[in-house]
Design a protein around this motif. Sequence first.
Motif, short mmCIF file in Angstrom:
data_model
loop_
_atom_site.label_atom_id
_atom_site.label_comp_id
_atom_site.label_asym_id
_atom_site.label_seq_id
_atom_site.Cartn_x
_atom_site.Cartn_y
_atom_site.Cartn_z
N LEU A 125 0.83 -1.21 0.00
CA LEU A 125 0.00 0.00 0.00
C LEU A 125 0.86 1.25 0.00
O LEU A 125 0.59 2.23 -0.71
CB LEU A 125 -0.88 0.00 1.24
CG LEU A 125 -2.34 -0.37 1.04
CD1 LEU A 125 -3.04 -0.42 2.37
CD2 LEU A 125 -3.01 0.67 0.14
N LEU A 126 1.90 1.24 0.81
CA LEU A 126 2.78 2.41 0.89
C LEU A 126 3.40 2.69 -0.47
O LEU A 126 3.55 3.83 -0.88
CB LEU A 126 3.87 2.18 1.94
CG LEU A 126 3.43 2.41 3.38
CD1 LEU A 126 4.46 1.88 4.36
CD2 LEU A 126 3.19 3.90 3.63
N GLU A 127 3.74 1.61 -1.15
CA GLU A 127 4.32 1.81 -2.46
C GLU A 127 3.29 2.43 -3.41
O GLU A 127 3.60 3.32 -4.20
CB GLU A 127 4.80 0.47 -3.00
CG GLU A 127 6.06 0.58 -3.82
CD GLU A 127 6.72 -0.78 -3.96
OE1 GLU A 127 7.07 -1.13 -5.09
OE2 GLU A 127 6.85 -1.50 -2.95
N LYS A 128 2.05 1.96 -3.28
CA LYS A 128 0.99 2.49 -4.16
C LYS A 128 0.75 3.97 -3.94
O LYS A 128 0.43 4.70 -4.87
CB LYS A 128 -0.32 1.73 -3.92
CG LYS A 128 -0.44 0.49 -4.79
CD LYS A 128 -1.86 -0.03 -4.72
CE LYS A 128 -1.87 -1.50 -5.03
NZ LYS A 128 -3.00 -2.18 -4.40
N VAL A 129 0.87 4.43 -2.70
CA VAL A 129 0.64 5.86 -2.47
C VAL A 129 1.89 6.68 -2.77
O VAL A 129 1.90 7.89 -2.59
CB VAL A 129 0.18 6.17 -1.02
CG1 VAL A 129 -1.16 5.55 -0.75
CG2 VAL A 129 1.22 5.72 -0.01
N GLY A 130 2.94 6.01 -3.20
CA GLY A 130 4.10 6.76 -3.68
C GLY A 130 5.22 6.90 -2.68
O GLY A 130 6.00 7.84 -2.75
N ILE A 131 5.33 5.96 -1.72
CA ILE A 131 6.48 5.95 -0.82
C ILE A 131 7.53 5.01 -1.42
O ILE A 131 7.22 3.85 -1.71
CB ILE A 131 6.09 5.47 0.58
CG1 ILE A 131 5.03 6.38 1.20
CG2 ILE A 131 7.31 5.37 1.49
CD1 ILE A 131 5.53 7.72 1.65
N GLU A 132 8.74 5.51 -1.59
CA GLU A 132 9.77 4.67 -2.18
C GLU A 132 10.11 3.52 -1.23
O GLU A 132 10.11 3.69 -0.02
CB GLU A 132 11.03 5.50 -2.44
CG GLU A 132 10.82 6.55 -3.50
CD GLU A 132 11.46 7.88 -3.16
OE1 GLU A 132 12.58 7.87 -2.63
OE2 GLU A 132 10.81 8.92 -3.38
N PRO A 133 10.39 2.33 -1.80
CA PRO A 133 10.60 1.12 -0.97
C PRO A 133 11.69 1.30 0.08
O PRO A 133 11.57 0.78 1.20
CB PRO A 133 11.01 0.06 -1.99
CG PRO A 133 10.53 0.56 -3.30
CD PRO A 133 10.48 2.04 -3.23
N GLU A 134 12.74 2.07 -0.25
CA GLU A 134 13.82 2.18 0.74
C GLU A 134 13.43 3.05 1.93
O GLU A 134 14.14 3.10 2.93
CB GLU A 134 15.10 2.71 0.08
CG GLU A 134 15.01 4.13 -0.44
CD GLU A 134 14.58 4.18 -1.91
OE1 GLU A 134 13.97 3.19 -2.37
OE2 GLU A 134 14.85 5.20 -2.57
N LYS A 135 12.27 3.70 1.83
CA LYS A 135 11.87 4.56 2.96
C LYS A 135 10.92 3.85 3.92
O LYS A 135 10.48 4.43 4.90
CB LYS A 135 11.19 5.82 2.43
CG LYS A 135 12.17 6.75 1.76
CD LYS A 135 11.58 8.11 1.48
CE LYS A 135 12.65 9.05 0.98
NZ LYS A 135 12.09 10.29 0.45
N LEU A 136 10.61 2.57 3.62
CA LEU A 136 9.60 1.88 4.44
C LEU A 136 10.02 1.77 5.90
O LEU A 136 9.19 1.81 6.80
CB LEU A 136 9.37 0.47 3.88
CG LEU A 136 8.70 0.44 2.51
CD1 LEU A 136 8.50 -0.99 2.05
CD2 LEU A 136 7.37 1.16 2.56
N SER A 137 11.33 1.62 6.13
CA SER A 137 11.75 1.46 7.53
C SER A 137 12.23 2.78 8.11
O SER A 137 12.90 2.80 9.13
CB SER A 137 12.85 0.41 7.61
OG SER A 137 13.93 0.80 6.80
N HIS A 138 11.84 3.88 7.48
CA HIS A 138 12.20 5.18 8.03
C HIS A 138 11.28 5.54 9.19
O HIS A 138 10.21 5.00 9.35
CB HIS A 138 12.05 6.26 6.95
CG HIS A 138 13.25 6.36 6.05
ND1 HIS A 138 14.13 5.32 5.88
CD2 HIS A 138 13.71 7.38 5.29
CE1 HIS A 138 15.07 5.70 5.04
NE2 HIS A 138 14.85 6.94 4.66
N TYR A 139 11.77 6.48 9.98
CA TYR A 139 10.93 7.05 11.04
C TYR A 139 10.25 8.31 10.49
O TYR A 139 10.76 8.93 9.56
CB TYR A 139 11.79 7.40 12.25
CG TYR A 139 12.28 6.18 12.99
CD1 TYR A 139 11.44 5.54 13.91
CD2 TYR A 139 13.53 5.65 12.77
CE1 TYR A 139 11.87 4.41 14.57
CE2 TYR A 139 13.97 4.52 13.43
CZ TYR A 139 13.13 3.90 14.33
OH TYR A 139 13.54 2.79 15.00
N PRO A 140 9.12 8.68 11.08
CA PRO A 140 8.36 9.80 10.52
C PRO A 140 9.18 11.07 10.28
O PRO A 140 9.00 11.74 9.27
CB PRO A 140 7.27 10.05 11.56
CG PRO A 140 7.06 8.73 12.19
CD PRO A 140 8.40 8.04 12.19
#
Lengths: 559, 335, 323
Positions: A125-140
């Motif tokens: 889902l995050l990818e679909k809304v346009g979050i790059e995969p390498e940012k998935l484990s980022h903090y806000p």
Amino acid sequence: MLKIEDLKVSFDGESILRGINLEVADDECLAVIGESGAGKTTLGLSIMGLLNGNTAGQINLGDTNILTLSEEEMRNLRWSHVAMAFQSSQNRLNPTHRILDQVAEPLIAHGKQEKAPAREKAAGLLEKVGIEPEKLSHYPHELSGGEQQRVLIAMALVNEPELLILDEPISSLDAKSQVEMIAFLRRAIAGRMTLLVTHNLSTAAKLASRTATLYGGRIVELGPTNLMLSQPRHPYTRALLRSYPNMTTVKDLQGIKGRMDRRVIGCPFHPRCTQAIPICREQIPALENHEGRLVACHRGGIIPALSVTDISKSFKTLKAVDGVSLVLEHGETLALVGQSGSGKTTLARMLSGILEPDAGEIFIEHRKAGQPSKDFHRTVQLVFQNPGEALSHRLTVLEAVREPLEVQGIGTRAEQDKAARKVIEEVELPTTEEFLDEYPHHLSGGELQRVNIARALVLNPQVLIADEPTAFLDSSIQAKVLKLLMNLQENRGLSMLFITHDIAVARKISDRIAVMHEGRIAEQGSTSQIITSPSSPHTQSLLDSAAGLHSDTEIARDE
Amino acid sequence: MHIDPKQEVVKSKGGRLGLTLLLVVVLMAIFADLLTPYDPLAQTAQSFESPSWEHLLGTNHVGQDIWSQLVYGARTSLVVGLLVAALSTVLAALIGASTALIGGVYDRIVMRLVDAFIIIPMILLLILLSIYVDPNLGSGAIIAIEVLIGIIVVGIAFYMVRSLGWVGLLIIGPVLALIVLARNLLPTTGGLIIILSLLSWQGGARTLRAQALALKEKPHVAAARGFGANTWYIIRRHIIPDMGPLLVADFVFCVRRAVFLQAGMAFLGIGNPNVVSWGSMINDARQWIFLDAWRWWLVPAGVALSITIVAITLIGSALEPALDPRLRGEVSAQN
Amino acid sequence: MLTKGNLLTYLIALLIILTLNFFLPRMMPGDPLMAIYGDEALVQMSPQLKADLTERFALDQSLAEQFASYWLALFRGDLGYSYSYNAPVTEVIFGRLPWTLLLAGLALLLSTAIGIMLGIESGWRRGGRFDSGVLSGMVTLSGFPDFFLGILLLLLFAVNLKVLPLFGAEDVYSGLSGFARLIDIGEHLILPLTTLVLARITGGYLLTRNTMIGVLKEPYILLARAKGLKPRTVKYRHAGRNSMLPVMTQTGIWMGLMVTGVLFIEVVFSYPGIGLLAYDALTFRDYPVLQGLLLVSAFCVLGANFIVDLLYARVDPRVSYAH
């Protein structure tokens, strides 16, 4: 289906929502628009059961009134049945958890999925809304405001709720991302019950099939989105449209007079309304059907301030005005545009009661204006074309502005002087004794026209007819006088008929344009529509001859 | 946001209780002469006498009247606490405000020192200093301190009465009386007061600097600069008055700390043995713990000390919401 | 946060202490040996020893040379010689340090942990009966000076009830070993540890509670509730975790306060740590020991700060990002 009945919410005795009735069908997106403070977010939160204020009424989701649920039942309902994409703000996401975990959390917490598949789904889902995969484990804090908003939207969708509440879903995104997000949301909400809460009218236009305007904790207008945004019926909806910057409207932005006050008795909008009558101050108007939509207004929505039907005037053989019907609505600026000799001035003089029409009728609001009376003149005033000639050279500034009051016999001399000084100040002229004792021939063109406007306003008219008020002025002074007229229109809530041969001026100051040609109305419509897609050749020729700043070489290149 | 420390203290239950308790201790200290006929240092009876009408709390190991020591001990605690707090709050305010406003190298050096001082174990430093620094002051030094204290106390009194109204008067009146009454304590405790003051302003300076930095960014201060106001004018007219609540809180916590440290030092037997103090009473009584005397010797002294500190803590906690807006009343969740 | 700035602060703190240690005795009028060693030690010294020491500290030379030899000695780990213990200061201090580390370390750990737990519960139930009760209890507790609290506990449990030992860290003459010795040490630890925990708990509790109250108003808490999470999850996973953070940054400063607290408690319970050593050194006027203690305890506080800085970056992701 979501059915809200007479929902009332108050905090510490202050009412935020005052009886909301809404229905959202299973596959429908309903937008709720309004200024900040109107109660939009409170509405969203009350459906989530997250308000700690006093709540009364019913919120029926399917067969359950969620206001009667226990906290534990409500907790089970949240996110699995009703989810909300919160407005992005500082600290909206927990700063100490990774975003992927925060998005996956509702799936795990509601026991829908185990940890691993939940994270997988969240990642998708995050990818679909346009979050790059390498940012998935980022903090806000490692994400931009726009990215945080995407995370919030992904989070709202992760449990596939029946009812989705979107609170300002694109406010933190830049223009290009907004387009992408709107496209994504259109797909995501298709077939899903969605409540969109926003002050962004373009979001409403793109996502919602129906729109409700919220003001002072009440719904004041509800109808199909395209109709609401093109032909608003409630004065507040129209005011919102006027103050909303967009590429469709060509007129200058205008505010709404006054400010919102929650403690108003009667119609919540009446202190800011141009067409309020005594009942508006006493009773709350019901939301009733008027011409295909629901409007909460004692007057049934915006009403005409001045209208004429089939009016004609001939001078000997010349038919100056030939069967014109025209409506000037309350609080609007209507520009009457045409070449010289098209009959504009004749029409203006008839409308202001100076000239008697051969045929046809004039109405003030819904009342027929018979013989021009003192009453009529108190309602409709005219600003003349040539400011120098319109003022008697024998009267000083103060005497000139006071004159209408003397004629109408209103007040004592002292009161008249006071009223005159006030209105002279309002048109941004000095009120020193020296200036008040000036005679017209000592004044500049701009000053003269301001005195004219002051004289027209001293009777507090509802309708102001301005006949080429800037024709005799330099362009820099013209700009100032036009601004003055717009401000007066906003602050006093005037209805203004602005007569001009210059469609470029009309474009900047009017809500609607009527094009006149040889005594007839050739075309009329909203300013943006007339400017961008004129249907009459006369309009086209006015547009072609209007001032532009392109050099000829550029025009050549364009063609 | 306008904060009224008076309202905060008077409104809260704890604040009222704290004020009441402190008032009792203050009255005890002021009217010590009337409350007991004995000199607390004089040997007036046999050692270890049990409580009687002559000696309400009996006598100690050298035959001194314990009740007298308790009453005069209040004087020592309060005078040391108040004077240390006054001196170190003034220091903290001046240094906090000036570092914030002047900035640059001065700010960096001073704040670095402050941070360093916060890390150093205070009590060991105090012990070491007490060995090398003579706690008994010469007459010249005493006069200098008296003048300094006089100026500061009058300044604070003026500020309190102006900003707190009748509560200010209520607080500052007894304090003035106390300081005048306890002038003879200065020669024996002056050194301790100065050392404690020099070691207690750092935390306050840091807080006040942060506040001053925030205030500095406020438009009305920028506006004053725009009129051509100099740094000193801004400190005097805008920073110090706006820091009022923080100053009051810093003062309160300084009093608490100084009362505690004075008692602690006396408990360790550091300082002039002829100063009557709750701390030294506890220390003396501790040596005779197997006798019954601790009931009317150790416990009253410890309880008096604890009540004083609790009272100050209660007042301080009542001020806390004034300092931390998050702790103020619930704000309804609106749009 | 472990930054260059912090490191500099640590260095400055050490420098201040060392400078004080050097100059304070030498600024005293009279024989510097007396100032360094105290008058009682001086009386017992033989003239030969006096000459030795004078040479060792370069006391007959200029202040600059004295300063240099002072530093040289420090780098050798030589903090001087204690005459009341007849041993090098370093040896005396390090013989006592483990007891203090045991007592203070446990106390800091327990008081912070309990403070955080109670603070979270109290903030969550703000204004409720639990909150008001714990809050007023804590405020009252913090008013009791630790030494008075210690004496009261001693009077109650050791003197009157006789259930716990009166003094010391273990029963030295009982010849216990292994597990029995551990139990003995534990019994001796109970009273001083309880006192320290009680005296130090309020800081962590109040800070956590106040932070919790602020955190509960943060937008992410509303979001967490909206997600339909269990109250327990919201309380601990979302609010509690964030409420602990300020407490952690304060631990370094509390470490410094702990030295104060532990000194009084060790005196009250005759617990053979460095606090009691300081008290005894004060009584015997054993100045080298006192100076050494100031230095060593400052090192301990700095070390603790250092560890806290390292840990903090692991708990709060924002910190590691910022640097």
